[in-house]
Motif scaffolding. Structure first.
Motif, PDB file in Angstrom:
ATOM      1  N   VAL A 224       0.846  -1.185   0.000  1.00  0.00           N
ATOM      2  CA  VAL A 224       0.000   0.000   0.000  1.00  0.00           C
ATOM      3  C   VAL A 224       0.888   1.244   0.000  1.00  0.00           C
ATOM      4  CG1 VAL A 224      -0.354  -0.003   2.516  1.00  0.00           C
ATOM      5  CG2 VAL A 224      -1.997   1.124   1.078  1.00  0.00           C
ATOM      6  N   SER A 225       0.437   2.223  -0.757  1.00  0.00           N
ATOM      7  CA  SER A 225       1.268   3.413  -0.972  1.00  0.00           C
ATOM      8  C   SER A 225       1.283   4.303   0.276  1.00  0.00           C
ATOM      9  CB  SER A 225       0.692   4.166  -2.166  1.00  0.00           C
ATOM     10  OG  SER A 225       0.638   5.524  -1.934  1.00  0.00           O
ATOM     11  N   PRO A 226       2.372   5.036   0.504  1.00  0.00           N
ATOM     12  CA  PRO A 226       2.356   6.029   1.584  1.00  0.00           C
ATOM     13  C   PRO A 226       1.277   7.079   1.325  1.00  0.00           C
ATOM     14  CG  PRO A 226       4.586   5.695   0.781  1.00  0.00           C
ATOM     15  CD  PRO A 226       3.671   4.997  -0.176  1.00  0.00           C
ATOM     16  N   LEU A 227       0.876   7.738   2.378  1.00  0.00           N
ATOM     17  CA  LEU A 227      -0.182   8.745   2.303  1.00  0.00           C
ATOM     18  C   LEU A 227       0.374  10.056   2.846  1.00  0.00           C
ATOM     19  CD1 LEU A 227      -3.363   9.333   2.120  1.00  0.00           C
ATOM     20  CD2 LEU A 227      -3.364   8.843   4.566  1.00  0.00           C
ATOM     21  N   CYS A 228       0.157  11.131   2.104  1.00  0.00           N
ATOM     22  CA  CYS A 228       0.622  12.441   2.576  1.00  0.00           C
ATOM     23  C   CYS A 228      -0.563  13.156   3.230  1.00  0.00           C
ATOM     24  CB  CYS A 228       1.147  13.250   1.399  1.00  0.00           C
ATOM     25  SG  CYS A 228       1.689  14.891   1.861  1.00  0.00           S
ATOM     26  N   VAL A 229      -0.380  13.609   4.457  1.00  0.00           N
ATOM     27  CA  VAL A 229      -1.440  14.327   5.173  1.00  0.00           C
ATOM     28  C   VAL A 229      -0.941  15.734   5.497  1.00  0.00           C
ATOM     29  CG1 VAL A 229      -2.805  14.435   7.301  1.00  0.00           C
ATOM     30  CG2 VAL A 229      -2.390  12.227   6.203  1.00  0.00           C
ATOM     31  N   ALA A 230      -1.708  16.729   5.074  1.00  0.00           N
ATOM     32  CA  ALA A 230      -1.319  18.120   5.359  1.00  0.00           C
ATOM     33  C   ALA A 230      -2.435  18.792   6.142  1.00  0.00           C
ATOM     34  CB  ALA A 230      -1.070  18.868   4.057  1.00  0.00           C
TER      35      ALA A 230
ATOM     36  N   ILE B 185      -3.958  14.006   1.347  1.00  0.00           N
ATOM     37  CA  ILE B 185      -5.173  14.508   2.000  1.00  0.00           C
ATOM     38  C   ILE B 185      -4.800  15.841   2.636  1.00  0.00           C
ATOM     39  CG2 ILE B 185      -6.817  14.146   3.879  1.00  0.00           C
ATOM     40  CD1 ILE B 185      -6.760  11.178   3.231  1.00  0.00           C
ATOM     41  N   LEU B 186      -5.484  16.878   2.183  1.00  0.00           N
ATOM     42  CA  LEU B 186      -5.178  18.231   2.665  1.00  0.00           C
ATOM     43  C   LEU B 186      -6.367  18.732   3.480  1.00  0.00           C
ATOM     44  CD1 LEU B 186      -4.033  21.103   2.814  1.00  0.00           C
ATOM     45  CD2 LEU B 186      -4.495  21.374   0.398  1.00  0.00           C
TER      46      LEU B 186
ATOM     47  N   PHE C 261      -9.521  18.108   1.379  1.00  0.00           N
ATOM     48  CA  PHE C 261      -9.264  17.841  -0.038  1.00  0.00           C
ATOM     49  C   PHE C 261      -8.513  16.520  -0.144  1.00  0.00           C
ATOM     50  CE2 PHE C 261      -9.639  22.502  -0.161  1.00  0.00           C
ATOM     51  CZ  PHE C 261     -10.472  22.667  -1.254  1.00  0.00           C
ATOM     52  N   TYR C 262      -8.705  15.816  -1.239  1.00  0.00           N
ATOM     53  CA  TYR C 262      -7.976  14.564  -1.408  1.00  0.00           C
ATOM     54  C   TYR C 262      -7.630  14.340  -2.874  1.00  0.00           C
ATOM     55  CZ  TYR C 262     -12.278  12.332  -3.117  1.00  0.00           C
ATOM     56  OH  TYR C 262     -13.397  12.020  -3.855  1.00  0.00           O
ATOM     57  N   SER C 263      -6.584  13.546  -3.100  1.00  0.00           N
ATOM     58  CA  SER C 263      -6.120  13.276  -4.470  1.00  0.00           C
ATOM     59  C   SER C 263      -7.154  12.470  -5.235  1.00  0.00           C
ATOM     60  CB  SER C 263      -4.841  12.442  -4.444  1.00  0.00           C
ATOM     61  OG  SER C 263      -3.824  13.133  -3.823  1.00  0.00           O
ATOM     62  N   ALA C 264      -7.419  12.905  -6.451  1.00  0.00           N
ATOM     63  CA  ALA C 264      -8.319  12.147  -7.320  1.00  0.00           C
ATOM     64  C   ALA C 264      -7.789  12.246  -8.742  1.00  0.00           C
ATOM     65  CB  ALA C 264      -9.733  12.700  -7.209  1.00  0.00           C
ATOM     66  N   GLU C 265      -8.520  11.619  -9.667  1.00  0.00           N
ATOM     67  CA  GLU C 265      -8.072  11.665 -11.065  1.00  0.00           C
ATOM     68  C   GLU C 265      -8.964  12.611 -11.854  1.00  0.00           C
ATOM     69  OE1 GLU C 265      -8.021   7.653 -12.541  1.00  0.00           O
ATOM     70  OE2 GLU C 265      -6.326   7.115 -11.241  1.00  0.00           O
ATOM     71  N   PRO C 266      -8.364  13.613 -12.493  1.00  0.00           N
ATOM     72  CA  PRO C 266      -9.198  14.529 -13.284  1.00  0.00           C
ATOM     73  C   PRO C 266      -9.759  13.799 -14.489  1.00  0.00           C
ATOM     74  CG  PRO C 266      -6.864  15.063 -13.524  1.00  0.00           C
ATOM     75  CD  PRO C 266      -6.933  13.935 -12.557  1.00  0.00           C
TER      76      PRO C 266
END
Ligand code: KL2
Length: 674
Positions: free
Chosen positions: A386-392, A432-433, A608-613
């Motif tokens: 599982v990929s690391p997750l960036c939290v801001a 995830i911001l 906010f969270y990463s998604a695919e445009p």
């Protein structure tokens, strides 16, 4: 003699003072309610002064309808949309009486049962150690005869993200309920709720109330009910049953620093002083957090002494690892990010100060935190699956006039996220911001985050956040390119200079140190033949110091930067972020609200969270979920509903912001990056 003075002078004077205070609260409450555009709740609450839905709300609805499922709330998929019922009569309760009634309700409710878990008693003890005396003293004053039945459960307890959450919210916390602490009781009610949402008794509809509909009961827990929206079952969501997910919940919460309450009491005249007391608010806030049991917790307005003395020790007990960044300057609050150490391991941590000495556009004391977390998988599964997750997490400047500063702060945060979340291949780990951005939905700042681009040149600074309209003012500060100087080391793509795009041939900028190396190179020491000889001016021959490195030994400029003109007035970022919330409540036909300054609702908090445009419509990007999937969220409330609970904070919600909560799933066994 003393008795006479007491009876005939002091007692009536005290009564008069009390009456004046109550009248003031009632007045404030009337003002707040009078501002409420409509009091309809799911058609049950009979409105007497309904206002038609304004155009901007219609536009929001339209936009929401157009947007497709990527960001849609799951109206059809929410199992049973609960109707909120409020009974009305034409009598007002006096302000303080209103509060006391609600507190005594909670205090005397037969529904309150006792759990007995060590952990939670410790929590209560920690949270209210020095406070119990105060709470007892306050409650001793409550009118015990005013009891109103409390419905079977508290709002947040009825609909639950997952079955295990329900149990985690309660069984994991078994509480030694301290009957003398209304806040603890409030959350204990939540704890004791059943898994299945209760069917509330039908309430009479009063459709002919003169003037304002007036609640004689303020069942805060009913009014403030928040549905859990399960988004995993949406038909277009494509959460494949075959792809295992690492599921986790994220909460973002501005908990209202006590120092800010005390410095800005004018903002809270609608609140009974008792509910503004930190000793009252702390256990309430802790229980709310404990109830929702997030795996990642992003807090704003965390006062430093409260963090170290009360919050951090409590969160540690709850299984969180915690990090804190106080604001710079004299401000006493800051941001905290906590995560369950059973669910994540820390890879990296970056506290960010936006304050940069000498830069006008970055002269404020706001801060942020960026973490890179490795999800911990169950035994037997490779961590790398599982990929690391960036939290801001951040709290951006409030000042509605200084959108220029807000944008520069966000740009710095995005540059840090870019550095932390960027993979060696140049894509990004899921991000995830969270934060209080002090900007409203569809403001230029919001659009910048969501669409990845903003043309700001010439824009009035107040327009950036959309908080207030200053168009009538004669002078307004304009945003001019470049927004921040190149010396900041951040490009217009919100990337640190050393990390910017792959080098392109063409003009480059070289560092001063690199250029200085050429001072005594052969070419520099040779006299150009065409140079006119002027004695004492152009006849000097530079003396190369003995230890000067030979050209072959010269270092190469580690990173000559492509020359990018910064006068375009456009800033960009490449993170592909969309919002967990849609900012509109389709079932109520109203905007969502995350805070209520002076009784006016606004959304300023986000996840906010990463998604695919997928595509862009009229400059607005549409997204679908990528490796990080939005599985559910805790619904927000609308302004009119919050006004019925006397705005924020109120006896039940102990901050002037609502908490935001979302459930995510991260694909296991795939290192797909968004
Ligand atoms: O909007 V806030 O409240 O996220 O809830 O963030 C800021 C404001 C917080 C930290 O600076 O303090 C509040 N009028 C009203 N509220 C203010 C003001 C102000 N002038 N200044 C700060 N805050």
């Amino acid at each position: 003699m003393i008795g006479t003075v007491l009876c005939y002078v002091l007692l009536p004077a005290a009564r008069l003072l009390q009456a004046l205070r109550d009248a003031f609260f009632t007045y404030r409450k009337n003002v707040l309610l009078a501002k409420s555009p409509s009091t309809q709740i799911e058609g049950v609450f009979a409105a007497t002064r309904g206002r038609s839905v304004p155009e901007e709300q219609e536009a929001l609805l339209q936009q929401w309808l157009e947007e497709g499922v990527g960001n849609l709330p799951a109206s059809e998929s929410v199992p049973a949309v609960r109707r909120v019922s409020v009974s009305l009569t034409s009598d007002w309760l006096e302000g303080s009486e209103l509060l006391m009634t609600s507190l005594s309700d909670l205090n005397t409710s037969p529904e309150v049962t006792r759990c007995a878990d060590q952990q939670h008693s410790e929590l209560n003890a920690l949270a209210s150690s020095e406070l119990q005396d105060h709470a007892v003293a306050e409650l001793a004053r409550l009118p015990s005869e005013e009891t109103v039945t409390v419905a079977g459960s508290a709002p947040w307890a009825a609909v639950v993200p997952q079955t295990d959450h329900q149990t985690a919210g309660c069984a994991g916390i078994n509480v030694e309920v301290l009957n003398d602490d209304p806040a603890v009781l409030a959350w204990s009610l939540a704890c004791d709720a059943e898994t299945v949402p209760p069917v509330l008794p039908a309430q009479p509809i009063q459709d002919a109330v003169p003037f304002y509909p007036v609640p004689t009961e303020v069942p805060y827990h009913e009014i403030l009910w928040r549905d859990w929206e399960d988004l995993s079952v949406q038909p277009l969501k494509q959460v494949s049953k075959n792809t295992p997910l690492f599921e986790f919940r994220v909460m973002s919460y501005n908990i209202l620093a006590q120092d800010l309450v005390e410095q800005g009491l004018d903002l809270y005249v609608h609140c009974h002083p008792d509910i503004l007391n930190w000793n009252y608010r702390l256990p309430n806030l802790l229980q709310e957090i404990q109830h929702w049991d997030p795996d990642v917790l992003c807090l704003q307005e965390v006062q430093e002494n409260h963090y170290w003395e009360q919050l951090e020790p409590t969160f540690k007990e709850m299984g969180f690892a915690c990090f804190y960044k106080r604001r710079t300057g004299t401000k006493t609050d800051g941001c905290a990010v906590c995560y369950k150490h059973s669910r994540f391991q820390l890879i990296s941590l970056s506290p960010i100060e936006y304050f940069r000495p000498g830069l006008d556009v970055l002269n404020r004391d706001n801060v942020g935190l960026v973490l890179l977390l490795q999800p911990v998988l169950p035994e037997g599964l490779d961590l790398k699956a599982v990929s690391p997750l960036c939290v801001a997490n951040t709290h951006v400047l409030f000042n509605p006039r200084r959108g220029d500063i807000k944008l520069a702060q966000v740009a710095l945060l995005l540059a840090e996220i870019d550095k932390i979340a960027r993979t060696t291949e140049g894509s990004y780990y899921p991000v995830i911001l969270c934060g209080d951005l002090n900007s409203v939905p569809d403001s230029p700042l919001y659009k910048f985050i969501r669409n990845g681009e903003l043309s700001y040149h010439g824009m009035p600074a107040w327009k950036v956040s959309g908080q207030e309209d200053f168009s009538q003012q004669l002078y307004s500060r304009k945003l001019l390119a470049p927004l921040w100087p190149s010396s900041l080391g951040v490009t217009d793509k919100c990337q640190y200079v050393t990390l910017s795009q792959p080098k392109k041939p063409g003009r480059r900028e070289y560092s001063r140190d690199f250029l200085l190396q050429f001072r005594f190179c052969d070419v520099a020491c040779e006299r150009p033949p065409q140079l006119v000889l002027l004695e004492g001016v152009t006849d000097a021959k530079p003396d190369r110091p003995a230890d000067w490195p030979k050209p072959a030994a010269m270092v190469k400029d580690p990173d000559p930067q492509p020359f990018v003109p910064r006068c375009s007035g456009v800033i960009q970022h490449g993170l592909n972020l969309t919002s967990v919330y849609s900012h509109f409540l389709p079932q109520r036909g109203r905007p969502e609200v995350t805070t209520m300054p002076m009784g006016l609702g606004a959304t300023v908090d986000y996840i906010f969270y990463s998604a695919e445009p997928v595509e862009s419509k009229a400059g607005r990007r549409l997204y679908k979920d990528g490796a990080l999937k939005l599985l559910g969220r805790l619904s927000l409330l609308s302004e009119d509903v919050l006004l019925m609970a006397n705005g924020l904070p109120n006896p039940f919600c102990s901050s002037d912001h609502l908490c935001l909560l979302a459930s995510f799933g991260l694909e296991i066994s795939s290192l797909r990056e968004s």
